[in-house]
Design an enzyme around this catalytic site. Structure first.
Site, PDB file in Angstrom:
ATOM      1  CG  MET A 176      -1.438   4.804   1.981  1.00 53.17           C
ATOM      2  SD  MET A 176      -2.002   4.623   3.679  1.00 53.17           S
ATOM      3  CE  MET A 176      -2.635   2.943   3.630  1.00 53.17           C
ATOM      4  N   GLY A 235      -4.965   0.320   8.065  1.00 52.35           N
ATOM      5  CA  GLY A 235      -5.272  -1.078   8.316  1.00 52.35           C
ATOM      6  C   GLY A 235      -6.139  -1.187   9.560  1.00 52.35           C
ATOM      7  N   GLY A 247     -10.370  -5.319   6.107  1.00 56.11           N
ATOM      8  CA  GLY A 247     -11.211  -6.014   7.086  1.00 56.11           C
ATOM      9  C   GLY A 247     -11.473  -7.476   6.783  1.00 56.11           C
ATOM     10  CG  ASP A 271      -1.906  -1.119   1.245  1.00 53.26           C
ATOM     11  OD1 ASP A 271      -2.731  -1.140   0.320  1.00 53.26           O
ATOM     12  OD2 ASP A 271      -1.862  -1.986   2.147  1.00 53.26           O
ATOM     13  CG  HIS A 303      -4.145  -0.343  -2.986  1.00 49.84           C
ATOM     14  ND1 HIS A 303      -4.861  -0.560  -1.828  1.00 49.84           N
ATOM     15  CD2 HIS A 303      -4.834   0.617  -3.662  1.00 49.84           C
ATOM     16  CE1 HIS A 303      -5.932   0.223  -1.815  1.00 49.84           C
ATOM     17  NE2 HIS A 303      -5.924   0.946  -2.911  1.00 49.84           N
ATOM     18  CG  MET A 329      -4.769   3.976  -1.430  1.00 51.98           C
ATOM     19  SD  MET A 329      -4.725   3.156   0.165  1.00 51.98           S
ATOM     20  CE  MET A 329      -3.380   2.022  -0.123  1.00 51.98           C
ATOM     21  CG  MET A 351     -10.570   0.568  -1.548  1.00 52.59           C
ATOM     22  SD  MET A 351      -9.105  -0.386  -1.119  1.00 52.59           S
ATOM     23  CE  MET A 351      -9.059  -0.213   0.667  1.00 52.59           C
ATOM     24  CG  ASP A 400      -7.096  -3.624   0.225  1.00 51.53           C
ATOM     25  OD1 ASP A 400      -6.805  -4.094   1.342  1.00 51.53           O
ATOM     26  OD2 ASP A 400      -6.427  -2.744  -0.349  1.00 51.53           O
TER      27      ASP A 400
HETATM   28  C1  DX5 Z   1      -6.095   0.162   3.457  1.00 54.88           C
HETATM   29  C2  DX5 Z   1      -5.179  -0.709   2.659  1.00 54.88           C
HETATM   30  C3  DX5 Z   1      -5.289  -2.154   2.977  1.00 54.88           C
HETATM   31  C4  DX5 Z   1      -4.934  -2.497   4.394  1.00 54.88           C
HETATM   32  C5  DX5 Z   1      -5.758  -3.688   4.780  1.00 54.88           C
HETATM   33  O1  DX5 Z   1      -6.064   1.438   2.920  1.00 54.88           O
HETATM   34  O2  DX5 Z   1      -5.461  -0.588   1.281  1.00 54.88           O
HETATM   35  O3  DX5 Z   1      -4.526  -2.946   2.080  1.00 54.88           O
HETATM   36  O4  DX5 Z   1      -3.569  -2.768   4.566  1.00 54.88           O
HETATM   37  O5  DX5 Z   1      -5.565  -3.905   6.124  1.00 54.88           O
HETATM   38  P1  DX5 Z   1      -6.552  -4.788   7.016  1.00 54.88           P
HETATM   39  O6  DX5 Z   1      -6.545  -6.178   6.438  1.00 54.88           O
HETATM   40  O7  DX5 Z   1      -5.951  -4.681   8.366  1.00 54.88           O
HETATM   41  O8  DX5 Z   1      -7.927  -4.151   6.906  1.00 54.88           O
HETATM   42 ZN    ZN Z   2      -4.496  -2.037  -0.127  1.00 54.31          ZN
END
Ligand code: DX5
Ligand code: ZN
Length: 220
Positions: free
Chosen positions: A38, A145, A178, A36, A67, A69, A138, A176
């Site tokens: 960001m 996370g 939870g 990820d 990914h 962001m 998402m 992606d």
């Molecule tokens: C959130 C990320 C996810 C995150 C998922 O913005 O894109 O990839 O790491 O983390 P969990 O599995 O803890 O929700």
């Molecule tokens: Zn992600």
């Protein structure tokens, strides 16, 4: 035999022991590294950037699924390719010329992914679906996370699956946010192909066994 995929998200790894956690994934039944990126603008958080990715790439022996962001992701497509990315997902909400961006990703030899926020309707992808290798759907608001799974996701997966089938598209559906052992099987039943799991894997007492359990849940 079914081969649905598990992609642990390194966001939840122990950054002080990153190599150890990467080796754990290398030696586990996990399929991809989900990474990820960001920028603190598209999402209200900053994760890690190119130098850390280069270090990850040196040790990772599985598909590198990135990914993004970030706003204006076109600026960095070539750089991510050079750093060894296999899949590169950009956010629908961050791309004015999504079709052009997808072509640019493929031109660099990567699989082209589109990530969509929980509020973004899957119908918006219909006219570009044939060009998308991977939809990163998402199931939490991106940026962090450890958030709880949004239940409306199941409905969105079913709708997206219909769009993919109607268009004979090769697109994989990745979920992606939870993901746990409580929702993994139901997500696959709804039509998902790849499950990302961050906290559930890395906060577990035995991450390797947790990955093994998830893998068997999604392929039963
Ligand atoms: C959130 C990320 C996810 C995150 C998922 O913005 O894109 O990839 O790491 O983390 P969990 O599995 O803890 O929700
Ligand atoms: Zn992600």
């Amino acid at each position: 035999m079914k081969n649905n995929l598990i992609a642990p998200s390194l966001l939840a790894a122990d950054f002080g022991n990153l190599q150890r956690d990467i080796e754990m994934i290398n030696n586990s039944e996990a399929d991809w590294f989900h990474i990820d990126i960001m920028d603190g603008v598209f999402v209200p958080n900053i994760s890690y950037g190119m130098p850390v990715l280069a270090a990850i790439q040196k040790h990772a022996k599985k598909t590198i699924d990135i990914h993004l962001m970030i706003v204006d992701p076109d600026r960095y497509i070539k750089e991510f390719a050079a750093l060894g990315a296999n899949n590169l997902s950009v956010h629908y909400e961050a791309c004015t010329h999504l079709h052009r961006t997808l072509q640019a990703i493929k031109a660099e030899g990567m699989k082209a992914g589109v990530a969509i926020n929980p509020h973004t309707p899957v119908e918006l992808l219909e006219d570009v679906i044939a060009d998308i290798d991977l939809v990163c759907m998402m199931s939490v608001n991106p940026g962090f996370g450890g958030q709880s799974f949004i239940e409306n996701t199941y409905k969105k997966i079913e709708k997206l699956k219909q769009i993919i089938e109607r268009n004979n598209a090769p697109t994989l559906i990745e979920i992606d946010g939870g993901v746990t052992d409580k929702n993994a099987a139901q997500l696959i039943d709804a039509g998902a192909d790849v499950l990302v799991a961050g906290s559930f894997v890395f906060k577990a007492e035995d991450p390797t066994q947790t990955i093994k359990n998830l893998k068997s849940l999604v392929n039963s």
